[in-house]
Design a protein around this motif. Sequence first.
Motif, PDB file in Angstrom:
ATOM      1  N   GLU A 200       0.824  -1.211   0.000  1.00 18.30           N
ATOM      2  CA  GLU A 200       0.000   0.000   0.000  1.00 18.30           C
ATOM      3  C   GLU A 200       0.858   1.261   0.000  1.00 18.30           C
ATOM      4  OE1 GLU A 200      -3.374   0.305  -0.323  1.00 18.30           O
ATOM      5  OE2 GLU A 200      -3.165  -1.812  -0.823  1.00 18.30           O
ATOM      6  N   ILE A 201       1.942   1.241   0.755  1.00 17.90           N
ATOM      7  CA  ILE A 201       2.785   2.438   0.797  1.00 17.90           C
ATOM      8  C   ILE A 201       3.552   2.608  -0.505  1.00 17.90           C
ATOM      9  CG2 ILE A 201       4.943   1.549   1.786  1.00 17.90           C
ATOM     10  CD1 ILE A 201       4.787   3.998   3.712  1.00 17.90           C
ATOM     11  N   LYS A 202       3.898   1.502  -1.172  1.00 22.45           N
ATOM     12  CA  LYS A 202       4.548   1.598  -2.478  1.00 22.45           C
ATOM     13  C   LYS A 202       3.598   2.206  -3.512  1.00 22.45           C
ATOM     14  CE  LYS A 202       8.022  -2.055  -2.144  1.00 22.45           C
ATOM     15  NZ  LYS A 202       8.464  -3.394  -2.630  1.00 22.45           N
ATOM     16  N   LYS A 203       2.327   1.809  -3.458  1.00 23.33           N
ATOM     17  CA  LYS A 203       1.328   2.390  -4.359  1.00 23.33           C
ATOM     18  C   LYS A 203       1.219   3.888  -4.123  1.00 23.33           C
ATOM     19  CE  LYS A 203      -1.641  -1.736  -4.535  1.00 23.33           C
ATOM     20  NZ  LYS A 203      -2.972  -2.273  -4.137  1.00 23.33           N
ATOM     21  N   LEU A 204       1.203   4.265  -2.856  1.00 24.99           N
ATOM     22  CA  LEU A 204       1.057   5.674  -2.501  1.00 24.99           C
ATOM     23  C   LEU A 204       2.243   6.500  -2.980  1.00 24.99           C
ATOM     24  CD1 LEU A 204      -0.435   7.913  -0.950  1.00 24.99           C
ATOM     25  CD2 LEU A 204       0.688   7.106   1.128  1.00 24.99           C
ATOM     26  N   THR A 205       3.447   6.030  -2.749  1.00 23.77           N
ATOM     27  CA  THR A 205       4.627   6.800  -3.136  1.00 23.77           C
ATOM     28  C   THR A 205       4.824   6.812  -4.654  1.00 23.77           C
ATOM     29  OG1 THR A 205       5.985   4.825  -2.718  1.00 23.77           O
ATOM     30  CG2 THR A 205       5.839   6.457  -0.963  1.00 23.77           C
ATOM     31  N   GLU A 206       4.439   5.726  -5.323  1.00 22.17           N
ATOM     32  CA  GLU A 206       4.529   5.712  -6.789  1.00 22.17           C
ATOM     33  C   GLU A 206       3.566   6.717  -7.397  1.00 22.17           C
ATOM     34  OE1 GLU A 206       3.820   1.710  -7.942  1.00 22.17           O
ATOM     35  OE2 GLU A 206       5.808   0.987  -7.338  1.00 22.17           O
ATOM     36  N   GLU A 207       2.390   6.814  -6.822  1.00 18.42           N
ATOM     37  CA  GLU A 207       1.404   7.782  -7.303  1.00 18.42           C
ATOM     38  C   GLU A 207       1.909   9.207  -7.158  1.00 18.42           C
ATOM     39  OE1 GLU A 207      -3.149   9.249  -6.178  1.00 18.42           O
ATOM     40  OE2 GLU A 207      -2.372   7.371  -5.368  1.00 18.42           O
ATOM     41  N   LEU A 208       2.680   9.450  -6.090  1.00 20.66           N
ATOM     42  CA  LEU A 208       3.206  10.794  -5.824  1.00 20.66           C
ATOM     43  C   LEU A 208       4.575  11.016  -6.452  1.00 20.66           C
ATOM     44  CD1 LEU A 208       2.252  11.040  -2.044  1.00 20.66           C
ATOM     45  CD2 LEU A 208       1.044  12.076  -3.968  1.00 20.66           C
ATOM     46  N   HIS A 209       5.092  10.002  -7.146  1.00 20.59           N
ATOM     47  CA  HIS A 209       6.423  10.079  -7.763  1.00 20.59           C
ATOM     48  C   HIS A 209       7.491  10.398  -6.723  1.00 20.59           C
ATOM     49  CE1 HIS A 209       4.419   9.903 -11.649  1.00 20.59           C
ATOM     50  NE2 HIS A 209       3.649  10.892 -11.282  1.00 20.59           N
ATOM     51  N   ALA A 210       7.312   9.816  -5.551  1.00 22.47           N
ATOM     52  CA  ALA A 210       8.287   9.995  -4.474  1.00 22.47           C
ATOM     53  C   ALA A 210       9.088   8.711  -4.332  1.00 22.47           C
ATOM     54  CB  ALA A 210       7.567  10.319  -3.165  1.00 22.47           C
ATOM     55  N   ASP A 211      10.322   8.745  -4.772  1.00 23.02           N
ATOM     56  CA  ASP A 211      11.131   7.529  -4.718  1.00 23.02           C
ATOM     57  C   ASP A 211      12.406   7.690  -3.889  1.00 23.02           C
ATOM     58  OD1 ASP A 211      12.367   9.266  -6.404  1.00 23.02           O
ATOM     59  OD2 ASP A 211      12.450   7.936  -8.136  1.00 23.02           O
ATOM     60  N   ALA A 212      12.755   8.909  -3.551  1.00 22.46           N
ATOM     61  CA  ALA A 212      13.988   9.142  -2.789  1.00 22.46           C
ATOM     62  C   ALA A 212      13.671   9.156  -1.291  1.00 22.46           C
ATOM     63  CB  ALA A 212      14.631  10.459  -3.210  1.00 22.46           C
ATOM     64  N   TYR A 213      13.467   7.971  -0.729  1.00 27.18           N
ATOM     65  CA  TYR A 213      13.155   7.875   0.689  1.00 27.18           C
ATOM     66  C   TYR A 213      13.595   6.517   1.212  1.00 27.18           C
ATOM     67  CZ  TYR A 213       9.257   4.863  -0.701  1.00 27.18           C
ATOM     68  OH  TYR A 213       8.509   3.834  -1.216  1.00 27.18           O
ATOM     69  N   GLU A 214      13.698   6.428   2.527  1.00 31.25           N
ATOM     70  CA  GLU A 214      13.979   5.154   3.179  1.00 31.25           C
ATOM     71  C   GLU A 214      12.736   4.750   3.970  1.00 31.25           C
ATOM     72  OE1 GLU A 214      17.045   3.136   6.418  1.00 31.25           O
ATOM     73  OE2 GLU A 214      17.642   4.947   5.300  1.00 31.25           O
ATOM     74  N   LEU A 215      12.229   3.555   3.705  1.00 32.11           N
ATOM     75  CA  LEU A 215      10.982   3.093   4.321  1.00 32.11           C
ATOM     76  C   LEU A 215      11.275   2.291   5.590  1.00 32.11           C
ATOM     77  CD1 LEU A 215       7.924   2.644   4.315  1.00 32.11           C
ATOM     78  CD2 LEU A 215       8.298   0.677   2.807  1.00 32.11           C
ATOM     79  N   HIS A 216      10.480   2.591   6.631  1.00 30.10           N
ATOM     80  CA  HIS A 216      10.566   1.856   7.883  1.00 30.10           C
ATOM     81  C   HIS A 216       9.182   1.282   8.192  1.00 30.10           C
ATOM     82  CE1 HIS A 216      14.478   3.809   8.890  1.00 30.10           C
ATOM     83  NE2 HIS A 216      13.949   4.811   8.189  1.00 30.10           N
ATOM     84  N   LEU A 217       9.021  -0.034   8.036  1.00 33.53           N
ATOM     85  CA  LEU A 217       7.790  -0.716   8.420  1.00 33.53           C
ATOM     86  C   LEU A 217       7.978  -1.235   9.834  1.00 33.53           C
ATOM     87  CD1 LEU A 217       6.939  -2.649   5.150  1.00 33.53           C
ATOM     88  CD2 LEU A 217       5.643  -0.766   6.145  1.00 33.53           C
ATOM     89  N   GLU A 218       7.194  -0.698  10.767  1.00 37.29           N
ATOM     90  CA  GLU A 218       7.416  -0.983  12.181  1.00 37.29           C
ATOM     91  C   GLU A 218       6.189  -1.650  12.794  1.00 37.29           C
ATOM     92  OE1 GLU A 218      10.164  -0.051  14.111  1.00 37.29           O
ATOM     93  OE2 GLU A 218      11.260   0.696  12.357  1.00 37.29           O
TER      94      GLU A 218
END
Length: 309
Positions: free
Chosen positions: A228-246
Amino acid sequence: MLMYKNILVVLDAEDDEHKALSRGLHLASLLSAQLTLFVSIYDFSYEMTTMLSGEEREQMRDSLIHERRHWVQGLLKEREVENLDVNVEVVWHHRPFEAIIRCALEHNHDLIIKGAKKHGALQSVLFTPTDWHLLRKAPCQVLLVKEHAWPEQGGRVLAAVHAATTSEDHKSLNKKVIQSAYAMSEKLKASLHLINSYPSAPSAIAIEIPDFDTYQYQESVRSYHEEEIKKLTEELHADAYELHLEEGMPEDRIPALAEEIDAGLVVLGTVGRTGISAALLGNTAEHVIGRLNCDLLALKPEGFNCPLG
């Protein structure tokens, strides 16, 4: 997104470091924004003085306002503000949060900056602090400032989202959080981190259902949130981030990760509440703020209606 043009900075005479002022001047310089320095003062004894006429009480209030305005001007003389558009507004009001919100509404401020103070849990329930009122009712974004300094470069901005939400309002707020955090990280030359927490499996479920595979359940929940978070960031064209699933509650995981990565700023969404739910329950932003060792940027959903508006 996040191109603030009209910033309201709330000053506190008890804050010797004037953290909100420093942060406001920094942002105004980065964004070429207009800055209003705001002070709300009130002395109940002046209103109860029966020996003075109404006109004399008015003169005493005006004298105090003039003194406080002079104090603000003195603060500015100690700092580099020559190239900034800075206004000063001092008002007499018995409820500081109302004065702040009314000023923000009247002058269309798009960001309120205020130094944050810690409050005990019981005190927060019985005497709601100005910080909490602003988180719930402010008509614009609110930046609550703590002691943690913003490095000139190499810092970290942490955006907190709940990507698996089914609420359209919260989905919109997720996008706003990521866009704002991304823009802020660019301006501050900081790296962007995203945190998305997910719940643990109920401890009693393995007892009630002996064949229940807790590990597989947790992996499925984690995978779902990750997708779900990948879908969200792809939609926003936000790829320069580090993801933390906690795994865990957001009010626990957000402050813990912010400290672990030494974040200078946490960005999250907050929803307004009134009545008993506001007094006793609060929301994630309100639970998180007292446990953060860095600044908090709180965003409202689109279409939020300020209770004072």
